[in-house]
Every structure is written in C-alpha cells, then in structure tokens.
Design a protein around this motif. Structure first.
Motif, PDB file in Angstrom:
ATOM      1  N   THR A   1     -23.894  23.812  -7.730  1.00 15.81           N
ATOM      2  CA  THR A   1     -22.737  23.771  -6.847  1.00 15.81           C
ATOM      3  C   THR A   1     -22.136  22.362  -6.864  1.00 15.81           C
ATOM      4  OG1 THR A   1     -24.124  23.211  -4.943  1.00 15.81           O
ATOM      5  CG2 THR A   1     -23.667  25.562  -5.341  1.00 15.81           C
TER       6      THR A   1
ATOM      7  N   THR B   1     -17.809  30.284   2.469  1.00 19.52           N
ATOM      8  CA  THR B   1     -18.798  30.010   1.425  1.00 19.52           C
ATOM      9  C   THR B   1     -19.554  28.738   1.777  1.00 19.52           C
ATOM     10  OG1 THR B   1     -17.293  28.681   0.072  1.00 19.52           O
ATOM     11  CG2 THR B   1     -17.297  31.062  -0.321  1.00 19.52           C
ATOM     12  N   LYS B   2     -20.707  28.548   1.157  1.00 16.59           N
ATOM     13  CA  LYS B   2     -21.528  27.379   1.463  1.00 16.59           C
ATOM     14  C   LYS B   2     -21.109  26.135   0.690  1.00 16.59           C
ATOM     15  CE  LYS B   2     -25.771  29.752   2.890  1.00 16.59           C
ATOM     16  NZ  LYS B   2     -27.229  29.901   2.655  1.00 16.59           N
TER      17      LYS B   2
END
Length: 408
Positions: A63, A321-322
């Motif tokens: 990410t 979302t994270k």
C-alpha cells in the motif's frame, strides 16, 4: 486593482502533512503558499493525535501507507536530529492478555518482518515483566517492536512550516479556499477568504475536509468518515511506571487502545475509535474517559495512585478504504493526499517527498539552516519564533511546555 499573487504551488491544509509538504517544496526551490482555513496551523486532525511515530510494522504490504512508513523510518530521525526536535525511541510492546491473543502473535511477527521491521521478536511473560515491572502480571507474553518513537506532535510540523516561511514561502492562516477553476494557460485561480491566488499546481491535503476540497477539481473518489479518538492524560508523577508503548493485539477495525508515555513524561491512554458525521469540535465524554482510565489502571495498576490531569479528543479522516488516497492529476496540475487516518505524523515527511517527486522542477534547491528556531514563551499557551506567534494547539505540548523548557 491589485494584482493576483502567482505561485508554483498552493498547498491547501496546514496540518502535519501540509507543513511537511511546504517544507519539502520550499527546499526544492518552488515558490509556495500554504492556505490554512483556521487561525492556527496544526489545529484539526493533527491537534488530536497521540504523539507516537509508528514504524508501520502492521501496515498492509504494497500500500502507499506501507511505502511511506517504510521511507519515513530513516527520514524522521534525520530531520528530528537536524532540527534538534524532542523525540525518544521507546519501542513498543504488543501485549497478549489471553490465549487467543497469544495465538495471533506469530502471524503479527511475520507481518512485521515482511514490513521490514526485522528487529521485532516475541518475548516471554517473564521477559515482558522484567522490561515493564509495573505492568499487570496477568499479561501472558508480547511482541517487542523496536523503533517506535514518542515525539512532540506540535513542534515537528510547526518547525517545518516555520523553516519554509523563513525561506520565503507564504503561510496564510485564516485562509479558507472557497473554490477555484483551471484557467487557460494551466494556472489555477483559487478563491479564498483572503482574496484570489494563482498557482501552477494545487495540493489538497485538507484532512477532514479532503473530499469537499477535492470537488474543486473533480467528483471526489473518496468520502471522509470522521473517526473520533478520546484520550486521558495522567500526571507526570506517574512517569516512572512505564518505559515502552503498550499496544493491544489489533482487530480488523482498529489498532485498539494504547497506554504510552509522552515525550514530556505524562502517561496517556487512548485513542478510542468512534465513527461520527461531524468533522469538527470533537467532544470528550466522561463515560468514555472513565472506561479509558479503568483500562489504563488494568494495564498499569499503580496508575490508580496518580491523577488524570487532562483529557482530549481528536478526529481522524478515515475513508471507505484503509490506504491513503494519493492522486496525481498532471494534466490539471492537482495532487491529492487524502485519507491519512492515524499515521499522518508518522509518515508526513515521506508523504511530502512523494508529493515533491510528482512535481518536476529545475529550480535550484536550498539548504535549510540546521538549528531549530529559538522559541520564546509569551503567554501560557502561545510561543514566538522569529517574531511569529504560534498557539500551542496540542494538549500534550500544552502540558509539557511550561515544565520542560530545557527540552525546547
């Protein structure tokens, strides 16, 4: 009619991320303005964080958040040392209180190693209690995570912004961006509460207002869902009870409530994770604080002998979302940094470098003086740097500053 000021970059939002970005871009020779809608910098989400700089041991691999936290491990200490900013490497102990939590430690250790925190390791109950003798002996074991820091969560971003101002960048407080459009000739014309501004590039790092500001350029691909965290702060008389940051075994939704020392010697418990719709003025609720204090007493039973001297609440700009929302629209000269939930302070320097790398420039870089500006206290909650006054917006520094002048 006065002419409209023109900049290379206009940054919207003066929290930790915005302050880091103005510092980075100014250092790369760009003519930069930072627009903050409040009367002070570091006033919204950044005024209610924990003052912990995380390693990212539990970040989701691949990410943007993971990449930024990985880069930040080196950048953070370099800048803190360069500017003589207060920080302490306390490390963290992720403590298991039951067998189910113990069973999760090996997978958490594997994740930490995969995330580059190779010094993480499991320790026994006996080792844990040797390290933290005041911890509740009900603990069964832990994972030790080196590299986790406690810092001054206000002085870091303020110093970064102030350094940029000293090198000629414009810092505009009480400057709310009301709208804007892209003019022919590839400059944005922003309408603000302090008049129009022209800029070749606009950076949206407005935190809790991120999706609203994003609508100036495009329908926002993310929605801000404010998440409140409440904290209780114990008197500095309890400082000797705890050395490390005590983490719980996380759940799918939250990293949970921490018990940790501040850089100024207070023990703090929090944050909670409470979803709400309001984007401002988070309130402290006595019942929740009572629950936090009870949890802190469970983790460190001797804390019951020490008073709570402050409480505070902050909001995190969570989204659907994270991961971070990092969007570069080169055709329109717009960069978005949104959804920086609980790791803005930890990752801000790396985020700033990532933003700067997305804005090509051939201008000569500047070298910042290494010393920190001299800080002079002019009121209980106000300091002055080089003739500029700053309000102490974060509760932890308001508690620590009067009693820790030597550190500042």
């Amino acid at each position: 009619m006065s002419s409209v000021p023109v900049y290379d970059v206009a940054i919207i939002g003066g929290g930790a991320v915005g302050c880091a970005i103005v510092h980075e871009l100014t250092g790369r020779g760009l003519k930069t303005v930072l627009c903050e809608q409040n009367s002070q910098l570091v006033q919204e989400a950044s005024a209610g964080n924990s003052g912990i700089v995380h390693t990212g041991f539990d970040a989701t691999p691949s990410t943007i958040e993971h990449q930024c936290l990985e880069d930040a491990r080196i950048l953070n200490k370099t800048i803190y040392n360069k500017y003589n900013l207060p920080f302490e490497e306390r490390g963290a102990l992720l403590v298991a209180w039951n067998q189910d939590q113990m069973s999760k430690l090996p997978s958490l250790l594997k994740s930490a190693h995969n995330n580059g925190v190779t010094g993480a390791r499991l320790i026994s109950r006996a080792d844990l209690l040797r390290r933290e003798p005041h911890l509740n002996p009900a603990a069964l074991g832990a994972m030790i995570i080196p590299g986790e820091l406690v810092v001054d969560p206000w002085l870091i971003p303020i110093t970064l912004a102030h350094k940029a101002w000293m090198q000629g960048s414009m810092i505009m407080r009480d400057c709310k961006v009301l709208g804007g459009h892209l003019e022919t000739g590839s400059h944005w014309l922003l309408e603000t509460s302090r008049g129009p501004i022209k800029s070749r590039v606009v950076i949206n790092c407005t935190g809790l207002q991120g999706d609203l500001v994003e609508a100036i350029n495009q329908p926002s691909p993310f929605e801000i869902h404010p998440r409140k965290g409440q904290f209780a702060v114990f008197d500095q008389s309890a400082a000797n009870l705890l050395h490390s940051i005590i983490l719980p075994v996380p759940t799918e939704r939250t990293k949970g409530v921490l018990v940790f020392p501040s850089v100024y010697g207070n023990i703090v418990v929090g944050p909670t994770a409470e979803d709400q719709t309001a984007r401002e003025n988070p309130q402290v609720h006595p019942k929740v604080i009572d629950e936090l204090v009870a949890y802190a007493h469970f983790v460190l039973p001797q804390l019951a002998e020490h008073p709570v001297v402050a409480t505070y609440a902050g909001l995190r700009p969570a989204t659907q979302t994270k991961d971070y929302h990092f969007i570069v629209d080169r055709d329109r000269g717009w960069v978005t940094v949104g959804g920086i939930r609980s790791t803005g302070l930890s990752a801000c320097l790396a985020i700033a470098r990532r933003v700067a790398n997305a804005i090509p420039t051939s201008k000569p870089h500047i070298t910042y003086p290494e010393q920190r500006p001299e800080i002079r206290r002019i009121a209980d909650d106000t300091v002055e740097m080089d003739g500029v006054s700053y309000h102490l917006t974060h509760p932890l520094i308001r508690l620590g500053f009067p009693n820790k002048m030597a550190k500042l």
